[in-house]
Design an enzyme around this catalytic site. Structure first.
Site, PDB file in Angstrom:
ATOM      1  N   HIS A 157       0.837  -1.203   0.000  1.00  0.00           N
ATOM      2  CA  HIS A 157       0.000   0.000   0.000  1.00  0.00           C
ATOM      3  C   HIS A 157       0.869   1.249   0.000  1.00  0.00           C
ATOM      4  CE1 HIS A 157      -3.266  -2.739   1.200  1.00  0.00           C
ATOM      5  NE2 HIS A 157      -4.081  -1.798   0.740  1.00  0.00           N
ATOM      6  N   LYS A 179      -0.510   4.782   4.645  1.00  0.00           N
ATOM      7  CA  LYS A 179      -1.329   3.806   5.373  1.00  0.00           C
ATOM      8  C   LYS A 179      -0.654   3.446   6.684  1.00  0.00           C
ATOM      9  CE  LYS A 179      -3.980  -0.453   4.764  1.00  0.00           C
ATOM     10  NZ  LYS A 179      -5.216   0.225   5.195  1.00  0.00           N
TER      11      LYS A 179
END
Length: 238
Positions: free
Chosen positions: A136, A140
């Site tokens: 990601h 995040k």
């Protein structure tokens, strides 16, 4: 349908755009600088609130919405495991509605179905060791991703030779999950079954957050017509 948006970052902006395109009315947008709007008539008049915030804020946001009898769609990860039993009770005993998912993408719903079916098959072939990797964007906070945990839990229900998931493990009884954070990656989830003879891999690569936003609006449309603790298994019947 009247929609409130909680959290107005990139996802919030995309949800607003898609909701309006689908003919819905945005009656309230709440972010860090106007949290007092939870007490507004506009927010209380929403049919559903769509919540995408940080794990540390999600539970409080859901409870504030519940206090105004507003149904909630939440895509925030990293908080549900700790509060699941309470959410189940509130939905069962007090008539609240929470549609929670670690990932609202239609493609991911299909991928999850494939993951469950593949795990059922691979339980018969112990020569294959299963592992996972998720990638990601650098913003995040939680790891592994909520989607990775959901995928892992579905595997663990089917694979008898693994008893839990773990990060950076060499324990053969654990399902290893590796988390990578780089650039602005929307989300890549890969499941691998590796043996000395060959490697079987399935992967989902999100090109953008658009699929997540669309799925969240579809979930809101579903939640407006249903009650209880809901998930993508309710929305997508496969």
């Amino acid at each position: 349908m009247k929609i409130a948006i909680i959290g107005f970052g990139k996802m919030g902006h995309m949800i607003e755009q898609i909701a309006r395109e689908r003919g819905h009315e945005i009656v309230s947008i709440i972010d860090i600088d106007n949290a007092g709007d939870f007490d507004s008539e506009a927010f209380a008049g929403a049919d559903v609130a769509i919540e995408f915030t940080a794990p540390s804020a999600a539970y409080g946001n859901v409870m504030k919405a519940f206090s105004k009898n507003v149904k909630v769609v939440s895509g925030s990860t990293g908080w549900m495991d700790q509060h699941r039993s309470e959410m189940e009770r509130l939905c069962r005993e007090e008539g609240k509605t929470l549609f929670w998912a670690s990932n609202f993408s239609v493609g991911m719903a299909i991928f999850q179905a494939l993951n469950r079916q593949l795990a059922k098959i691979m339980n018969q072939f112990p020569q294959y060791d299963v592992s996972m990797e998720e990638t990601h964007h650098v913003h995040k906070v939680d790891h592994p991703s909520g989607t990775a945990i959901t995928l892992a839990e579905n595997i663990l229900r089917e694979i008898d030779r693994k008893d839990a998931w773990a990060e950076d493990t060499t324990d053969p009884d654990k399902l290893r999950i590796d988390s990578i954070r780089r650039g602005e990656v929307a989300g890549i989830h890969t499941v691998r079954y590796d043996s000395t003879a060959d490697l079987i891999t399935i992967s989902h690569d999100a090109h953008s957050r658009q699929g997540f936003a669309l799925g969240a609006v579809l979930a809101a449309e579903y939640a407006a017509r249903h009650t209880g603790l809901l998930s993508t298994r309710d929305l997508f019947d496969f």
